[in-house]
Structure formats: structure tokens, C-alpha cells
Design a protein around this motif. Structure first.
Motif, PDB file in Angstrom:
ATOM      1  N   ILE A  81      13.596   5.028  45.394  1.00 44.63           N
ATOM      2  CA  ILE A  81      14.910   5.985  45.368  1.00 44.63           C
ATOM      3  C   ILE A  81      16.221   5.324  45.849  1.00 44.63           C
ATOM      4  O   ILE A  81      17.334   5.217  45.142  1.00 44.63           O
ATOM      5  N   ILE A 114      17.589  10.684  50.426  1.00 43.87           N
ATOM      6  CA  ILE A 114      18.195  11.587  49.639  1.00 43.87           C
ATOM      7  C   ILE A 114      19.981  11.902  50.079  1.00 43.87           C
ATOM      8  O   ILE A 114      20.335  12.128  49.047  1.00 43.87           O
ATOM      9  N   LEU A 115      19.874  11.757  51.471  1.00 46.54           N
ATOM     10  CA  LEU A 115      21.370  12.011  51.939  1.00 46.54           C
ATOM     11  C   LEU A 115      22.271  10.758  51.378  1.00 46.54           C
ATOM     12  O   LEU A 115      23.658  11.125  51.008  1.00 46.54           O
ATOM     13  N   ALA A 163      20.866  18.946  51.026  1.00 42.45           N
ATOM     14  CA  ALA A 163      20.738  18.493  52.351  1.00 42.45           C
ATOM     15  C   ALA A 163      22.053  18.334  52.940  1.00 42.45           C
ATOM     16  O   ALA A 163      22.177  18.308  54.089  1.00 42.45           O
ATOM     17  N   ARG A 164      23.192  17.799  51.978  1.00 40.26           N
ATOM     18  CA  ARG A 164      24.686  17.776  52.427  1.00 40.26           C
ATOM     19  C   ARG A 164      25.093  18.866  53.431  1.00 40.26           C
ATOM     20  O   ARG A 164      25.965  18.681  54.058  1.00 40.26           O
ATOM     21  N   LEU A 186      14.619  11.952  53.775  1.00 37.52           N
ATOM     22  CA  LEU A 186      15.870  12.429  54.176  1.00 37.52           C
ATOM     23  C   LEU A 186      16.938  11.626  53.945  1.00 37.52           C
ATOM     24  O   LEU A 186      18.132  11.623  53.414  1.00 37.52           O
ATOM     25  N   PHE A 203      21.846   9.354  48.548  1.00 39.48           N
ATOM     26  CA  PHE A 203      21.559   9.220  47.117  1.00 39.48           C
ATOM     27  C   PHE A 203      22.973   9.389  46.585  1.00 39.48           C
ATOM     28  O   PHE A 203      23.488   8.705  45.721  1.00 39.48           O
ATOM     29  N   ARG A 204      23.780  10.478  47.090  1.00 39.83           N
ATOM     30  CA  ARG A 204      24.881  10.907  46.411  1.00 39.83           C
ATOM     31  C   ARG A 204      26.154  10.534  47.066  1.00 39.83           C
ATOM     32  O   ARG A 204      27.207  11.320  46.836  1.00 39.83           O
ATOM     33  N   TYR A 217      23.166   6.752  56.276  1.00 44.35           N
ATOM     34  CA  TYR A 217      22.042   7.548  55.931  1.00 44.35           C
ATOM     35  C   TYR A 217      20.934   6.548  55.439  1.00 44.35           C
ATOM     36  O   TYR A 217      19.779   6.659  55.688  1.00 44.35           O
ATOM     37  N   VAL A 221      16.032  14.666  43.007  1.00 45.40           N
ATOM     38  CA  VAL A 221      16.611  14.019  44.246  1.00 45.40           C
ATOM     39  C   VAL A 221      18.073  14.337  44.429  1.00 45.40           C
ATOM     40  O   VAL A 221      18.683  14.491  45.277  1.00 45.40           O
ATOM     41  N   ILE A 222      18.549  14.399  43.137  1.00 45.92           N
ATOM     42  CA  ILE A 222      20.123  14.830  43.251  1.00 45.92           C
ATOM     43  C   ILE A 222      20.346  16.017  43.810  1.00 45.92           C
ATOM     44  O   ILE A 222      21.244  16.450  44.809  1.00 45.92           O
ATOM     45  N   GLY A 247      18.340  17.735  45.638  1.00 47.40           N
ATOM     46  CA  GLY A 247      18.110  17.682  47.106  1.00 47.40           C
ATOM     47  C   GLY A 247      19.048  17.182  47.794  1.00 47.40           C
ATOM     48  O   GLY A 247      19.419  17.601  48.963  1.00 47.40           O
ATOM     49  N   SER A 248      19.697  16.220  47.528  1.00 43.88           N
ATOM     50  CA  SER A 248      20.828  15.471  48.178  1.00 43.88           C
ATOM     51  C   SER A 248      21.938  16.843  48.383  1.00 43.88           C
ATOM     52  O   SER A 248      22.329  16.588  49.329  1.00 43.88           O
TER      53      SER A 248
END
Lengths: 536, 566
Positions: free
Chosen positions: A440, A293-294, B537-538, A290, A296-297, A307, B530-531, B533-534
């Protein structure tokens, strides 16, 4: 049970810190400019005196009393916390409003004093108080650190959620007290383990499970592990950079030490409690995934770092599962040593990132988003390179210390898996998850590094040649990271040595795990080595 | 060093063979260092140059002094790496980088063979220490398949490092580096590592007659091909480079027929005169402001008297006129080959004659006749400074007198070098029993070789001095044989066709079909997952306190649930 009287000299470093904190409070209330300006210097002085005391006077100090047990792990925790403390004071230099400087610095010192007390606390009440001594000043710090509504909002949120977590922690501890029959961890451990084994009936079992679950839940909040990580991004974003750097080390380190203490009650390292194993396994996997993934962007660097902190807690939980007892004593096979090492490295690298952002902000350069730090190499070459080194450390690129740390974390889990046992497959799976997550994570760390070094930005802000205290802090962080990159064994050996006593206490248990009836009367401070399971 | 049950000692071996090699490396290396001080004085990479050169000397000493195959391999790789660095020393020009890469890749191909051979040695003998390997090998019968395989693999390594067919094409390109580098690495020392390795492992090779035959024929073919190509080269360094390929072929012929000490003898004399010729060429190039084309030179003996005289000593040594050093080593090779096979001896004599021709051709074109360069070059002509000419003089003395270390009995000598090396070669000498050719035969062979050389001298003299012929620039006027020679036997084109193009084709197919369509898609979809999912999740991070409290309680509930479930 009446606690033994405590020899006062054992806690001199903590007294020095707390005393310096009080002095700072007093000085902050004075009208004199000189008095106020001296506040951070006093804090630095206290920390340096404490470091000298710890390294030279209390180096091999052991002793116990009043629920505190001092040994090699406390010495390691003390030294690293104090060194990080110096960096934190530098990082937060002139961050507060002049008339709040006293409170601000005092809160940092109090929080550090709490951390110093978590390590030796071997008693539920003391442990809880120490953890709250760590946490409560941080709520204040978040609010004090900046002069805008955002900080106020972040602080308020942090306080409410922190209060809830404290309640949960205290609730859980009360169950543990009920089941164990003592607030003393080592005294209650045997009963708790027996209860968890179902040997004392279903009622005791459910109370013990409640106790362990709630306590760990409360502590997960402190280390920002999933699913109790929700506050972290808002708080980091709202707080000043120096405070965010503090939040990445002080509560996290305290929480990890406390988790070790609580886990040592359960016998999870001897394969006796499945529930706790599954709980930590899921928390680790979830935090890593988590968190990454959080992150990541995220374009906002502070949120990204927040994160990524969740993910790093997940990595460390992998080694927590491996525990302090593994087959051979190589540098990668001791989970406790690996966690101690990694927490410090993570603390330094994370702090370095935030300090550099802080320095940029202080100089009036934009630094919030990825785009704003693009091409920093041209404007601030030294800071850009430092930030790159810190990011690469977090990413775990060899030979930077983050790599050695991850090697230790995952290697310890694999070493335990190799020694066999029904859970070895699960540990291997967890390591695989961790490695995938590292991959990742590489994506977003590298994106920052690429932005720093490659992107061009036309506007040139004039560089401030002054070496402020904050950038001094950043440079020290960078130097430390490079030192540990070239000589990884320096810190690693000391973390190994620190955990040796715990290891030695644990090792005899491995060979005789099936019998599980050997009683080792050990005064090791974390005491995981007492699976005194009587064969009734 | 220990790795599991495998251990390698960091021990050095001092014996006649390694002492000899060490003397060559440090002795010639010293003079080339001195020369380089002058040659590189205007270069901005002065410090970098010397650090590479010293690293090379270190690696080369490691190669010859190590007491086991792993240490030899360390040096073997080290010299290859330094060679790469120094060929590409002027990396500003991409052609130099290509040459460096070519040398490195060719050497790597050879290294695969060498390393596999070392592995096989370890499997067979249980050790990679020379002492143990050789003593167990000495007790084995000749012609074992495993020994043959080991030696063939080692020989593949030698063909890479010592520029033999089929891996020789890198050496002429390696001339892209500074000239002293060509003298030290690509003439005197590194390229002889293959010879050293074979002489060091002589007992293994002696026990593998098939390998010995292979080495002999590869050596003869390389000697012939190198000499043939050198005839038409117009770049002074290229002539010397192909000459080196050819001369290395001589050495391989010698060791191939079991005359290890003869191979070492030619290695030494060659080191002297080829280093001298390269340094002389460097002095010429220096005077010509970087010009390397011999068609633009001519009549340089007036302006470069010292270079001219020392170069003459090198020329006489390489063509093998008595009493210069090349005469002794070359004739010893010829005698040994004659013993082995008359046909090969004839081929060798032809090679000698070609050698004489191309050397005199170059010599006459450079130093005699009229100057053919530009006015600017002419005004700039000058003798090199003393720091460069003194090494030339020293090497010239060695090139003249170097042959005296191993005068054959025919000429009233005592084979001093062969006796010196005897302890190293003793196990092989016990197996190879050879009778000395009769003195009459030896005299006859010497006479033939000298006569051939003189004939070629006369041909070159009439063509390039009397008729003042200058090689034509355009290919149209050239015969097929001439073109075959000047285009280096079309070997590069041949390799390009049978290796590079098929590989390119395979890799482009793999890239287009598998990589882009299959693997890239898998990897990219992971990233996209992943993107996505990101993004999802946000949405949970609302920033609302009440919601966070709710999630926290839900999390605790989940923890407790988990705790009770298991």
C-alpha cells in the motif's frame, strides 16, 4: 541501593554536547554578530569532536556506574546519533531568527545529549530523565522553528500531549518500581517477570501489567505508534522542515531503545508473557495499517511523511517482537540489530525528504503539496533525484538501504517464527500484514516519485547555484543512502556487532527455554537474557 | 559457488577442443576488431560497439573454456545477450529492434531445451562437471532413454543457437546488425556454439543413436532449405545469412553421422571463408554507401580490386574447388555421409550444387557486368582503407590455405586435425567403429562434387554474365518455386499462423475475460477500500487538542484493557 560512583570519563561525549549547548545559549545572548554567527559552527565542532571521540577513543569502552551501563549498543547508538546530529545541524542552518539562534541550536544539542543517555540508562529514573531530555527541547524547537501561528499551535499541542505522555510514562514506571522493588532495571527484572507470571499473586500481577502497559503506552507516544500517533501530522506540518526531520529520528530512536529495555523486563522474548506480545502485535499492525491508510490520500507532503512515520514505527515494532534472541546469527535474524539499522536508515531518508523540502522553501519554491513539487526534475534536477532516492528508500526498493532494512525487520520475525513456538503463526501473520502494508505504501511513495520526475510544470524558477549548508546536508544524506545501498553490510554489520553481546547472552536460553531455570549472570546492557525464573 | 547441496566450480578446461575454439574466437575476432575500427569509424556509437563486441568475446570464451555445463550456459546466455545488443545496435530503426527481439526469443526457446537438458544431466549423473559426466557416461550402454532425452534437449538448444530447423528464422533477420558483427557472431563463432556443444558432449550423443539420426536429418534439411532460399535473395547479406544456415546444416550432418572431427574441420574452414565473405560484403556495402541490394551493384571489380580478389578466394573456398579450404572439409563430409546413406549423399550433392549457384550468382551480380546503381553511388565508389583490407587479405590467405590442416590420406595427408582432436573424441571413437571408404570411392565423390560445382558455375556464368540477367523486382513474373524460395519457404508466415496468432487469441481472451473482469476488479477494489478507509480515518484527525487528549487516554485505556485481557 546506593548507585555506584560513575567514572566521569564514560560520559565525556554527553558532557561535550551539553557544554556546547550551554555555550551556544551564552553566545546567543551576546550582542556581537560574529558571536551569534559562530553558534552553528560550534555545534558542528562539538558533534565532530564527539564523533571522533566515540569512534577512536571510546570505541570499545565498557563500564558501568550510577545506573549507566556502556557497551557496544551504546557505542552504535552514539555514533549514529552524532552523525545524524551533524546532518540535523546542517538541515536547520539559519532556520531560526538571528536572536534565537542560540536557543535553537542549544535545544538540538540537548535533545541529542538526551538520546545519547537513553542508550546506556539502566535505571528507571535515569531512563525517564533521559527520555524527557530528548522530548522537552523538541517542544521548544517546534515553536522556535517558524515565525507563524501554526508553529505555535503545533508546539503547544505537542507540549500538552507530550506532557500527558510523560505523566503516563512516569506513572507506569512507578508501578514497575513498586513491583520490582528497585529502580535498577536488572535488579528488578526478576521480580517483575515473576509477578507477570502470576507467581506473586493477582495483586502483583495487576500492578505489573499496569506498569508495563502504561510505560509502553508512554513510549508509543515517543515513537508515534498507534493509537498514540494523533499529534504527529499536526506537529510535523507546523514545524519547520529541519525540525520535522529531527522528530523522525531523535525521539523515535530514543523510544525504541527504551522499549527494548522495558521489554527485556517482561520476558516476552522467551514466550513468558502473552499480554505484552499481544499488545505490541496489535500496536504494530495498527500503526502500519493506520499510518499507511492515512498517508495514502495526503496531498500535503509533510503530513504524508508524518503518517508514513507512523507506519515505519509499526514495521520496527515487528522486529521488536522478534527481539535480540533468535536462532542463528545471520544478518536477517536479529531483531534488535534490524531495528537499530532500520531506525538509522529511516532517520536519514526521512531527514533527506524534509531537508530537500526545506531547501526548496528556502529558495522560495513552493513545496508543500504534491502538485507543487511536480516536475521538479526540470527545475532542480539534483534535488529531485535525491528526493526520489529518499522516497524509494522509504518505500524499500532494492538495492536501496530501505530494502535491506525491511529485509532485516521482517526476516528476523520470520526467523523467530521458524524456530518454532506457539506464537510463530502470529508472527507470520504480522509479517504478512507488514508486507501488504509495504505494498500500500508503495502507492503513495511512487506517486511522489512520479510527480517529481514525470509531471511537467511550465513555470521555471531560477535555480540558485549556491550550495547552502542545508543542501549540503541533503547531499550528504543522499550520499549516505547510496553508500548503504551499494555496501549494505557496512552499517548492518556494525549493528549486528553491536548487538552481539546481547545475542550471545540470549542464545543459550533458546536451547533450554523449556527448562527456563538457567541463570545467566550477564552484564549485557539491555539484559534481555535474564529470565531467571525460579521454579518455585 | 554453492547453493544448498549443489556446487559449481568456476574452473576452466584447456584441451585440444577448447584450444581450437579459443584460437578461432581470438584469431578471427582480432581481425574483425581491426576491420571494425575502419567500418565503424563514422558511427557515433563507436565506443558502445566495441564494449559490446568485447563482452561478446568474453562470453564466447567463457562458453568454450568452462569446465562444466553451468559455465557453458553462462557463456551461452552471454553470447545470446550480446548478439541481441549488437543486432539491435542501431536501435533508432524499429525493424532492427524487432530483429533483435526475434533472435533473442528464438534463442530463449532453444535455451529452455538446453537448460532442461543440463538439469537432466545433473539428475542422472549427479554432477555437471564434464569430467565426471563423461567418465560415467562412457560406462553406460548405448540407447538408454534418459541419454536420448538429454541429448535431444541439448540439441534443441543447439537448433536455437546454431539456427537449425525449426529455430533458424532469426539468423537472416539478425543481419540488421553491423556487418562485422554478422561476420564474427553470426558466421564464425556464436552460431557454431551448438556444434561445439555437441562435439564437447560427444560421448553422450554417441550413446544416443536416435538423436544422431535426428541431427543428421535436421542438418540435411536445413542445409537444403538454406541453400534453396539463398538462391533468390537479392540482399547481399541475406544471401550470406542463408548460406550460413545451410553451411551450419553441413556441420550438423557431419556430427550427426558421428564424424565429430569432420564437423569441427568444417566449422574452422567455414569460420575462415564466411568471415571473409561477410567482411568483403561489408567492404562492398561501405563502398556503395550502405546499399545492400545486389541488383543495384555490378562491375565493382574495377573499383574494389582488393575486395574483389579476396572475395574471389572466399567464393572458391565456399563452393569447394580444390585446393581451397572448403574443398577438403566438404568432401570429407560427403564421404562420411555416403558411408551412412547414399540417398542423403545425393541430397548433399544437390545442396553443394545449389550453393555453387547462389554464390556465383551473387559474385557475378556484384563484381561483373555494368554498374546498376545511382550516379551518386557511382561517384562515391572507393576501395576501403587499409585497416579494412588487411584483415580481408589475412582471412583470404586462411580461406585458401585453411584446408591443409586436415588433408585426408587419399590426398597423401595425415588427418592432422583429427589426430589433434583424438584425445577429446577417444571415448566416442571406441564406440563408433568406421572403416575408411576406399580411395576409389573418395575420388569418385570428389569428382562428382567438383563436376557439379563447375556445371553450376557454367549455368550462373551464362545466365548472369553472358545474358546479363538481373532478378526481376515484381513477383508476378516469378514462378512458384522462385516465390517459394524468395519468400523463405513461407516459414515466417507459417510460424505466425500456428504459433503467434493462437497465442494472441488466447492472451486477448485471458486479458478481456479474466484479467479485466476478475483480477483487475479484485485489485481495484482493494485500492478503493484503502482510499475509502483513508477518507474515514482522516475525519478523526480533527486538529482539536481536547479531542486528541481524549483519544490518547482512550488509547492508553485500550492498551491496559488488552494487557489485562490476555
Amino acid at each position: 541501593m546506593i548507585p555506584q560512583a560513575m567514572p566521569i570519563q564514560l560520559v565525556i561525549p554527553e558532557i561535550v554536547l551539553a557544554g556546547a549547548g550551554c555555550l551556544c545559549l551564552l553566545l546567543g545572548a551576546m550582542k556581537s554578530q560574529a558571536a551569534r554567527r559562530s553558534i552553528p559552527y560550534i555545534a558542528l565542532l562539538a558533534l565532530v569532536v564527539d564523533i571522533l571521540l566515540t569512534v577512536f577513543v571510546f570505541k570499545n569502552q565498557t563500564g558501568a556506574g550510577a545506573g549507566l551501563v556502556f557497551g557496544s549498543v551504546t557505542a552504535f547508538a552514539r555514533t549514529s546519533a552524532l552523525v545524524l546530529g551533524v546532518l540535523l545541524v546542517l538541515a536547520n542552518w539559519s532556520q531560526a531568527k538571528p536572536d534565537e539562534e542560540g536557543e535553537y541550536v542549544a535545544m538540538m544539542l540537548f535533545s541529542l545529549a538526551g538520546l545519547l543517555l537513553v542508550a546506556p540508562a539502566e535505571n528507571l529514573v535515569l531512563l525517564f530523565s533521559a527520555i524527557e531530555l530528548v522530548s522537552i527541547p523538541t517542544y521548544v524547537l517546534v515553536v522556535l522553528s517558524r515565525r507563524n501561528l501554526k508553529a505555535l499551535e503545533a508546539g503547544t499541542k505537542y507540549f500538552y500531549l507530550g506532557a500527558l505522555s510523560a505523566a503516563i510514562l512516569a506513572y507506569g514506571m512507578s508501578f514497575l518500581y513498586g513491583v520490582g522493588g528497585s529502580i535498577d532495571l536488572s535488579t528488578g527484572a526478576e521480580s517483575i517477570r515473576a509477578a507477570l507470571h502470576g507467581e506473586r499473586g493477582p495483586y502483583a500481577l495487576s500492578l505489573a501489567l499496569l506498569g508495563i502497559g502504561l510505560t509502553l503506552g508512554g513510549l508509543f507516544f515517543k515513537i508515534a505508534a498507534a493509537p498514540l500517533h494523533f499529534y504527529i501530522a499536526d506537529v510535523y506540518e507546523g514545524a519547520a522542515n529541519g525540525v520535522a526531520g529531527l522528530l523522525g529520528f531523535v525521539p523515535k530512536f530514543a523510544g525504541l531503545l527504551a522499549i527494548f529495555k522495558i521489554l527485556s523486563l517482561t520476558g516476552v522474548w522467551y514466550g513468558t508473557t502473552d499480554a505484552t506480545f499481544v499488545l505490541i502485535w496489535i500496536a504494530a499492525a495498527l500503526s502500519m495499517t493506520l499510518g499507511n491508510i492515512l498517508a495514502f490520500r495526503q496531498d500535503n507532503l509533510k503530513r504524508m511523511l508524518a503518517y508514513s512515520g507512523v507506519a515505519h514505527s509499526g514495521y520496527m515494532l515487528v522486529a521488536v517482537l522478534a527481539g535480540p534472541m533468535t536462532g542463528d546469527s545471520g544478518s536477517v535474524s536479529n531483531g534488535l540489530a534490524a531495528v537499530l539499522y532500520y531506525a538509522v536508515i529511516y532517520g536519514i531518508a526521512n531527514l533527506a525528504c524534509f531537508v530537500i523540502l526545506g531547501v526548496l522553501k528556502f529558495r522560495g519554491l513552493p513545496c508543500e503539496s504534491l502538485r507543487e513539487v511536480g516536475g521538479l526534475l526540470r527545475r532542480e534536477p539534483a534535488l529531485a533525484l535525491l528526493l526520489a532516492v529518499a522516497m524509494l528508500t522509504l518505500m524499500g526498493v532494492p538495492p536501496l538501504p530501505g530494502f535491506w532494512g525491511k529485509l532485516g525487520l521482517f526476516g528476523s520475525a520470520l526467523a523467530v517464527a521458524q524456530s518454532g513456538g506457539e506464537r510463530s503463526t502470529w508472527l507470520v501473520v504480522l509479517v504478512v500484514v507488514a508486507l501488504l502494508n509495504t505494498a500500500i505504501a508503495a502507492a503513495y511513495y511512487l506517486r511522489v516519485v512520479a510527480a517529481l520526475l514525470l509531471y511537467e510544470q511550465d513555470e521555471t524558477a531560477e535555480a540558485d547555484p549556491l550550495l547552502e549548508a542545508q543542501s549540503l546536508g541533503a547531499y550528504i544524506c543522499g550520499v549516505l543512502l547510496l553508500i548503504f545501498a551499494v555496501f549494505p553490510s557496512v552499517l548492518m554489520n556494525s549493528s549486528l556487532a553491536a548487538t552481539n553481546s546481547v545475542m550471545n547472552a540470549a542464545t543459550p536460553q533458546i536451547a533450554q527455554r523449556p527448562a527456563a531455570s538457567v541463570v545467566v549472570a550477564s552484564q549485557g546492557e539491555l539484559n534481555p537474557a535474564k529470565p531467571q525464573l525460579s521454579q518455585r | 559457488m554453492n547453493a544448498g547441496g549443489f556446487s559449481v566450480s568456476l574452473s576452466l578446461l584447456i584441451d585440444p577442443l577448447s584450444v581450437l575454439m579459443t584460437l578461432i574466437i581470438t584469431g578471427i575476432g582480432f581481425f574483425i576488431h581491426v576491420y571494425s575500427v575502419g567500418y565503424m569509424s563514422h558511427d557515433e556509437g563507436f565506443a558502445r560497439y566495441f564494449s559490446y563486441l568485447n563482452l561478446f568475446v568474453f562470453s564466447m570464451l567463457m562458453l568454450v573454456l568452462g569446465a562444466n555445463y553451468i559455465l557453458m550456459f553462462v557463456g551461452w546466455e552471454g553470447v545470446g545477450f550480446c548478439s541481441y545488443l549488437l543486432i539491435g545496435f542501431w536501435f533508432g530503426d524499429n525493424a532492427n529492434n524487432d530483429a533483435a527481439k526475434k533472435a533473442f526469443v528464438m534463442n530463449r526457446i532453444g535455451d529452455v531445451g538446453f537448460l532442461t537438458g543440463v538439469f537432466l544431466i545433473f539428475i542422472t549423473f549427479g554432477s555437471i562437471e564434464y569430467a565426471q559426466v563423461f567418465s560415467s557416461a562412457a560406462a553406460m550402454p548405448a540407447g538408454l532413454a534418459v541419454i536420448t532425452t538429454i541429448t535431444l534437449l541439448l540439441f534443441i538448444g543447439a537448433t536455437g543457437k546454431s539456427a537449425q530447423i525449426p529455430l533458424f528464422t532469426w539468423l537472416p533477420d539478425a543481419m540488421a546488425g553491423p556487418t562485422p558483427v554478422s561476420a564474427l557472431i553470426h558466421a564464425a563463432t556464436m552460431v557454431t556454439a551448438g556444434i561445439y556443444m555437441i562435439v564437447r558432449s560427444n560421448i553422450l550423443f554417441t550413446l544416443a543413436p536416435i538423436t544422431m539420426e535426428v541431427i543428421t536429418y535436421v542438418g540435411v534439411a536445413t542445409a537444403l532449405l538454406g541453400a534453396f532460399v539463398a538462391i533468390t535473395q537479392n540482399d547481399i547479406k541475406k544471401v550470406l545469412a542463408y548460406s550460413t544456415v545451410s553451411q551450419l546444416g553441413y556441420m550438423f550432418v557431419a556430427v550427426g553421422v558421428g564424424a565429430y572431427s569432420t564437423g569441427m574441420f568444417h566449422l574452422i574452414t567455414h569460420a575462415f571463408f564466411k568471415a571473409l565473405l561477410f567482411l568483403g560484403a561489408g567492404s562492398v556495402i561501405h563502398a556503395m554507401s550502405g546499399e545492400q541490394d545486389i541488383r543495384k551493384m555490378g562491375g565493382l571489380k574495377k573499383d574494389l580490386p582488393v575486395t574483389y580478389l579476396t572475395f574471389l578466394a572466399g567464393v572458391l573456398a565456399i563452393v569447394g574447388l580444390p585446393p581451397f579450404s572448403g574443398f577438403f572439409s566438404k568432401d570429407e563430409i560427403l564421404a562420411k555421409v555416403f558411408e551412412h546413406s547414399t540417398v542423403l549423399a545425393v541430397v548433399m550433392v544437390i545442396t553443394f550444387m545449389m550453393t555453387a549457384f547462389y554464390i556465383f550468382r551473387m559474385f557475378f551480380l556484384v563484381f561483373f557486368g555494368v554498374f546498376r546503381g545511382s550516379e551518386k553511388q557511382k561517384s562515391h565508389l572507393h576501395e576501403s582503407p587499409a585497416v579494412m583490407t588487411v584483415p580481408l587479405i589475412v582471412l583470404a590467405v586462411l580461406a585458401v590455405a585453411g584446408g591443409f590442416i586436415n588433408i585426408p590420406e587419399t590426398l597423401f595427408g595425415h588427418h592432422a586435425l583429427a589426430n589433434f582432436l583424438e584425445p577429446v573424441l577417444r571415448p566416442s571413437l571406441a564406440i563408433i567403429f568406421s572403416e575408411e571408404p576406399s580411395h576409389a570411392t573418395e575420388y569418385m565423390l570428389m569428382a562428382i562434387a567438383i563436376a557439379g560445382t563447375l556445371v553450376m558455375f557454367a549455368v550462373a556464368y551464362s545466365r548472369y554474365l553472358t545474358n546479363a540477367h538481373v532478378p526481376a523486382a515484381s513477383e508476378k513474373e516469378q514462378s512458384f518455386l522462385y516465390r517459394l524460395s524468395s519468400r523463405k519457404g513461407y516459414i515466417d508466415e507459417f510460424y505466425d499462423m500456428i504459433i503467434r496468432k493462437p497465442l494472441d487469441w488466447i492472451s486477448s481472451v485471458l486479458n478481456d475475460v479474466f484479467d479485466k473482469n476478475i483480477f483487475d476488479r479484485i485489485v481495484n477494489s482493494v485500492g478503493e477500500l484503502v482510499i475509502a478507509g483513508s477518507g474515514a480515518a482522516r475525519l478523526l484527525q480533527t486538529g482539536k487538542l481536547g479531542f486528541y487528549l481524549f483519544i490518547m487516554v482512550a488509547g492508553i485505556t485500550a492498551i491496559l484493557f488488552l494487557n489485562f485481557m490476555f
